[in-house]
Design a protein around this motif. Sequence first.
Motif, PDB file in Angstrom:
ATOM      1  N   ARG A   1       0.711  -1.285  -0.068  1.00  0.00           N
ATOM      2  CA  ARG A   1       0.079  -0.097   0.118  1.00  0.00           C
ATOM      3  C   ARG A   1       0.797   1.158   0.048  1.00  0.00           C
ATOM      4  O   ARG A   1       0.598   2.401  -0.693  1.00  0.00           O
ATOM      5  N   GLN A   2       1.996   1.302   0.629  1.00  0.00           N
ATOM      6  CA  GLN A   2       2.770   2.384   0.671  1.00  0.00           C
ATOM      7  C   GLN A   2       3.663   2.538  -0.629  1.00  0.00           C
ATOM      8  O   GLN A   2       3.671   3.680  -0.952  1.00  0.00           O
TER       9      GLN A   2
ATOM     10  N   ASP B   1       1.006   4.253  -2.954  1.00  0.00           N
ATOM     11  CA  ASP B   1       0.753   5.661  -2.767  1.00  0.00           C
ATOM     12  C   ASP B   1       2.286   6.462  -3.234  1.00  0.00           C
ATOM     13  O   ASP B   1       2.130   7.440  -3.703  1.00  0.00           O
TER      14      ASP B   1
ATOM     15  N   ASP C   1       2.579   9.345  -5.992  1.00  0.00           N
ATOM     16  CA  ASP C   1       3.002  10.699  -5.671  1.00  0.00           C
ATOM     17  C   ASP C   1       4.318  11.052  -6.582  1.00  0.00           C
ATOM     18  O   ASP C   1       4.381  12.391  -6.776  1.00  0.00           O
TER      19      ASP C   1
END
Length: 439
Positions: free
Chosen positions: A293-294, A297, A301
């Motif tokens: 999940r990180q 993201d 970004d």
Amino acid sequence: MAIVSNPNKPVVVNPLKQSQTLGAAMAFLGLKGMIPLLHGSQGCTAFAKVIMVRHFREAIPLATTAMTEVTTILGGEENITQAILTLMQKSQPEIIGLCTTALTETRGDDMQGILKDFRKRHPELNDLPIVLVSSPDFKGALQDGFAAAVEAIVRELPQPGRTIPQQVNILASSAFTPGDIQQVKDIVTEFGLIPIVVPDLSASMDGHLADSWSPITVGGTTVEELRKIGSSAFTLALGESVRTAASILEERFQIPYEVFTELTGLQPVDEFMQALSDLSGLSVPDKFRWQRRQLQDAMLDTHFYFGRKRISLALEPDLLWSTVLFLQSMGAEIQAAVTTTRSPLLENLPIEKVVIGDYEDFEQLAAGSDLLIGNSHAGNVARRLGIPLYRQGIPIYDRLGNGQVTKIGYKGTMDILFDIGNILLETEERKARELSYEM
């Protein structure tokens, strides 16, 4: 499908590739109690030692048979014998990796015959493993020598035994740093599996203070572990260049294998996790689901800065393959790709052309790029072209922490995303400031 070009140049200008001998010696450094022995002149060994010391910033155990003009003509058998006996007297290695060089390969020394005669003359050393690898400088590159050493190891040392269900072999190519190998080990053990890594640079070249100085490697895969490779239930081959080594284990011990040509990027890591889940019978641990999940993201970004950027790369084939696919997954465009040696991967790259060449070729092809990726030798090219450089490969001598750099797995992919993304972000901001001053 890429067109693979090999310019017919009369001379190499600013070489990109490193020698097979260096690659073989580096692979041997991933074995515990090892000292690589280079059969050639003292200069061959000194050159390899300097490169690895500058890259890893560690004491590098290397030995040489110190061939001279006379012994090159008359034969190097006595030099090999004396070198091994001296090493046993002074360093007491648990295993020796014997690497040929261009000098002795050109002469045509019968290395198998020399070792066989040595065993007859010194039966007291019959229990000492000596792994021989042919690694001449005049052909191939670092990746080839590294892969040849791995093949020699799995051909000579493993012994048959009863299969251990949770034990897996991990064959790692030269594209993986010590930090990468440690990440792989951490991931595999989270699934309840027992990894035997060949070679395990994470335990020898990762950068750690030992309790005392040693003339041989203090960490890495042990001889006992190497013997047990034949009892593993599965082999994970990391990099196309170690496919042959995996097939040797399949032929000798009927151990099935799977090749993972890249472990950088969301989809490749997903596939690796699924393979480990299938092998172990366990679901993917929650910590990796969170890291995924990180990473998602992080991709959101950073994709603004990768999109449509023109990037040129000069890397060994395995590393070139994984880096190109990762960059394209983030929306970047590959302007130029230069590599060192032939590989089955090259023609399958989803770009127009790959050049097997040097940094002169790279400089001509990379003009106008937004980013260059290569080892520290690309620094001069980057300065002349006025293009930022992201360092990958070997050697990297103008940055610290090469033994700990990680670019694989969900976490390693995030690291490379942010590292490259920050370079691209800084470049955009600098261009914006220059534009505002002009206005």
